[in-house]
Design an enzyme around this catalytic site. Sequence first.
Site, PDB file in Angstrom:
ATOM      1  CE  LYS A 188      -4.038   0.084   2.044  1.00  0.00           C
ATOM      2  NZ  LYS A 188      -4.225  -0.929   3.037  1.00  0.00           N
TER       3      LYS A 188
ATOM      4  NE  ARG B  76      -6.440   3.545   4.779  1.00  0.00           N
ATOM      5  CZ  ARG B  76      -7.757   3.505   4.590  1.00  0.00           C
ATOM      6  NH1 ARG B  76      -8.386   2.363   4.616  1.00  0.00           N
ATOM      7  NH2 ARG B  76      -8.422   4.616   4.367  1.00  0.00           N
TER       8      ARG B  76
ATOM      9  N   GLY C 289      -7.713  -7.685   5.011  1.00  0.00           N
ATOM     10  CA  GLY C 289      -8.518  -7.795   6.222  1.00  0.00           C
ATOM     11  C   GLY C 289      -7.831  -8.485   7.393  1.00  0.00           C
TER      12      GLY C 289
ATOM     13  CG  MET D 299      -2.121  -7.368   9.718  1.00  0.00           C
ATOM     14  SD  MET D 299      -0.455  -6.901   9.335  1.00  0.00           S
ATOM     15  CE  MET D 299      -0.602  -6.367   7.672  1.00  0.00           C
TER      16      MET D 299
ATOM     17  NE  ARG E 206      -9.840  -1.960  -6.874  1.00  0.00           N
ATOM     18  CZ  ARG E 206     -10.508  -2.150  -5.780  1.00  0.00           C
ATOM     19  NH1 ARG E 206      -9.943  -2.700  -4.749  1.00  0.00           N
ATOM     20  NH2 ARG E 206     -11.776  -1.799  -5.678  1.00  0.00           N
TER      21      ARG E 206
ATOM     22  CG  HIS F 242     -18.400 -41.371 -31.486  1.00  0.00           C
ATOM     23  ND1 HIS F 242     -19.670 -40.853 -31.584  1.00  0.00           N
ATOM     24  CD2 HIS F 242     -17.904 -41.421 -32.746  1.00  0.00           C
ATOM     25  CE1 HIS F 242     -19.935 -40.624 -32.861  1.00  0.00           C
ATOM     26  NE2 HIS F 242     -18.883 -40.959 -33.581  1.00  0.00           N
TER      27      HIS F 242
ATOM     28  CB  SER G 229       0.570 -37.244 -36.722  1.00  0.00           C
ATOM     29  OG  SER G 229      -0.451 -36.584 -36.025  1.00  0.00           O
TER      30      SER G 229
ATOM     31  CB  CYS H 140      -3.800 -35.413 -35.022  1.00  0.00           C
ATOM     32  SG  CYS H 140      -3.479 -37.183 -35.075  1.00  0.00           S
TER      33      CYS H 140
ATOM     34  CE1 TYR I  20       0.185 -31.555 -37.087  1.00  0.00           C
ATOM     35  CE2 TYR I  20       2.319 -31.647 -38.165  1.00  0.00           C
ATOM     36  CZ  TYR I  20       1.119 -32.247 -37.808  1.00  0.00           C
ATOM     37  OH  TYR I  20       0.870 -33.544 -38.163  1.00  0.00           O
TER      38      TYR I  20
HETATM   39  C1  PEP Z   1      -5.568 -40.605 -31.488  1.00  0.00           C
HETATM   40  O1  PEP Z   1      -5.549 -41.791 -31.173  1.00  0.00           O
HETATM   41  O2  PEP Z   1      -5.084 -39.712 -30.802  1.00  0.00           O
HETATM   42  C2  PEP Z   1      -6.194 -40.198 -32.757  1.00  0.00           C
HETATM   43  C3  PEP Z   1      -6.122 -38.956 -33.184  1.00  0.00           C
HETATM   44  O3  PEP Z   1      -6.905 -41.147 -33.420  1.00  0.00           O
HETATM   45  P1  PEP Z   1      -8.391 -41.585 -33.035  1.00  0.00           P
HETATM   46  O4  PEP Z   1      -8.881 -40.677 -31.961  1.00  0.00           O
HETATM   47  O5  PEP Z   1      -9.172 -41.470 -34.285  1.00  0.00           O
HETATM   48  O6  PEP Z   1      -8.165 -42.979 -32.585  1.00  0.00           O
END
Ligand code: PEP
Length: 928
Positions: free
Chosen positions: A32, A101, A110, A112, A345, A468, A809, A877, A897
């Site tokens: 403060k 203060r 709160g 002190m 602030r 799914h 991947s 992925c 990526y």
């Molecule tokens: C995975 O297994 O991460 C993938 C991308 O494939 P799927 O989910 O289609 O099995």
Amino acid sequence: MAKKWVYLFEEVAEAEKYTGNWEGVRGLLGGKGSGLADMTRAGVPVPPGFTVTTEACNEFRKTGKFPDGLWDQMLAALKQVEKQTGKKFGDPSNPLLVSCRSGAKFSMPGMMNTILNIGLNDEVVEGMIKLTGNPRFVWDSYRRLVEMFGTTVFNLDDEIFEHPMAELKTRKGYKLDTDISAEDWKALVGTFKEVYKKHIGSDFPQDVLKQMELATKAVFESWMGKRAIDYRKATNISDDLGTAVNIQTMVFGNMGDDSGTGVAFTRNPSTGDKKMMGEFLMNAQGEDVVAGIRNTQQIEDLIKNMPEVYGQFMEITGKLEKHYKDLQDVEFTIERGKLFMLQTRNGKRTAKATVKVAVDMANEGLISKEDAVQRVTPENVDSLLHPQFDDKAKKEAEKAGTFLAKGVNASPGAAVGQAYFDADKAEKMAKEEKQDTIMVRPFTKPDDVHGMIASKGVLTSEGGATSHAAVVARQFGIPCVVGASAIKIDLERRVMEVDGKAVKEGEWISVDGTTGQVFIGKISATAPSLEEQTELLTLLTWADEITARKDIRILPDGRKAPGVQVWANADYPKDAQRARSYGAQGIGLCRTEHMFFEPERLPIVQRMILADSSEERTKQLNLLLPSQRKDFDGLFEAMNGHPVIIRLIDPPLHEFMPDEEALFEEVVTMRVKGDTKGPSTGSGQSLKEKEDLLAAIKGLHESNPMMGLRGVRLSIAMPEIVEMQVRAIFEAAADCALRGIVVKPEVMIPLTGTVKELEWIQPRLVRIAATVLAEKKVAKLDYKFGTMIEIPRAAVTAGEIAKLAEFFSFGTNDLTQMTFGYSRDDAERNFLITYVEQGILPVNPFQTIDRDGVGKLMQMAVNDGRKTRPDLEVGICGEHGGDPNSIEWCHIIGNNYVSCSPFRVPIARLAASHVALKYSGTAMKEDK
Ligand code: PEP
Ligand code: MG
């Protein structure tokens, strides 16, 4: 010379010199005190005052006495304050009142003591009444001082003061404190003073300097009070720091019509617009603004009341923004025409305002683009892209008892609709009756997708983050809650129930995919769209520029590289278009099997599966080829110039077949009825055809289908399918290339466990690619063949696998499933949530990469793969590709990526830039 224990607010430079840096100043003067000093330095009119240092506190704690020189320095500082304010401490004709203060280095809200109105006594009260013309306020202030002295300086129980006040209210029939008159307050002051004397053994001090001394000691002592010690223990703040004490002039906004008080935000905290927003009241105290008893005026009206003060206020708040480089939330008071800033602030704001303020401030040159990007969180972006429930409405719903259950927050956003318990019904009601529908199922299967797409939201009682339902919902940006296991769905009676609460089919529910909550009834939500959010688009462009800097990352092998790009998982051209418009720089996964579920294709696929010769299979596949080619053509066109990774067929074949139990029932019914021909509509299949189909499904049965005949194993068992797919890919690629589109196909082989599998299948496919390109007379095309790494053995033998695979991947859905040995479809429902709750797992590993296990395998695979093939392209992925923490891991291990659903692309772009900045220029170090 005695040590300097006291610093006037304007002596901040001396404090800096003494401590060496701002961190030191914060330690010496507390949060403060240093803040007040900093504001004073920024040219802001802060009520004058001084700070007694934390060093003085620590001396006091050792000896129980003020250190040598402290009291004299406080008196000298007080003189300065008197000079600055033109008032005098203890002078009834022109009294200076101060607050006392606490203020430690770290905020301990709160914990002190604070004592206000120091400097009031029996004489000064009379003078103040003359000055303010408001005896009620003055007597109230005085009784507060007496009470605060009793309770905070001498630790008396609140109750002994509250009791006489409550008694007075009952006696007079008052309901509120505001009913109490000036005379009443005056009488109460008398009573309070008696109470004080009775318990302390001496009179309330009329000597104002004594008041200041006792208050300062009380603040020092409060550092070692039980509350403060407990708080420090809980928050890991050291006992040795001590607290500073701030003695500051009290200013009053209720000293007449040239006084007032208010609060304001320097920009609109809800929209981010660069327009001051606030309210004030003339001749009032701060409490009056907050209490809402009187109608406040809008801040712009201050120009009418006090044009000069208004001008000064605008100038100061402008300065404050420049100084703190952020939207400020300020409190101010005007005392007899003089403006004072009491507090400033960084203001709290909505996600929308966070983005707008950051972008505007960067455009104004106040902050850098990097700062702007770092001020926005992935959660901010998330909430800007999906409809969100109104917080207030949700709280009300909770209060009203309409909360139904909580599951896994699988796909963010708010959905409100009528519940339908199967895909056909959900689709029919949405399409034909134009209803907003929510598809509710125990779990979903590929042939439920039409119902999901037609619905506003999806709810399942089983399954987890990679089930799914979750994967598809994320892909299409549909809010989704899965695994809400408290819900019992009765598909016969068309009702779902939790603890006696029931929702019948067709009734309204609200599903919050961001938090996993489900409510009965409708809750209001708001829905934004990315295209309309110009500031967010700008911010994301800046984020991409940062990530794309060629030297922002040092890879594990020492090479310089950009950060991780963001690609998208997209199966259809329209998803690819969305992915591009959301800024994806490639397609990291096209799950080709989804295309086989199209209603007109499924029967061909089934005939292909049932074929008893390679010729018959090839014949059926040739029927599928044109439509596959068309799908790929659309994808390449949408992704002109960007890579497109197409995964060859992955799931076990039984997924394409009708439900075994339902088919068995049909067969039995037909047999009982002696119906051999079957219906003239629908499937139109005869009993014999159905019996053959049933036998085939039985033949395909596996105890562990996820570990069975799927992925590359299926391709080796039935190479005709992938041969057709590769032909379709390269025919489409060649056609597009001939139309002038830049195509970069990458063919991905799933579920590889040993390089031998690639050695078996890949050369055949490469030959087909070459044949097609020769047929089409396309001389040059940029393409790759690679594989998914989703089996631990593949990660461990990545050096071998990279001899054939030109890219990797990470399929982290399967890799997590197989590394932990947890079924991705059942684990969340059965035990995973409990594991997280019990701390056995820190997070759900199907949502955030488990760096110690799955992550290590990934790291090993990248390193070993690149030893074989230094330019190996590596991506991810699995569902983790859109999760900021997992993106960080991908950056660290050297992925090129990440790929995620199109709707998560903006979040991933921001997260990628954050991690790029976090590690830029520094050696890679793991940060959990
Ligand atoms: C995975 O297994 O991460 C993938 C991308 O494939 P799927 O989910 O289609 O099995
Ligand atoms: Mg997989």
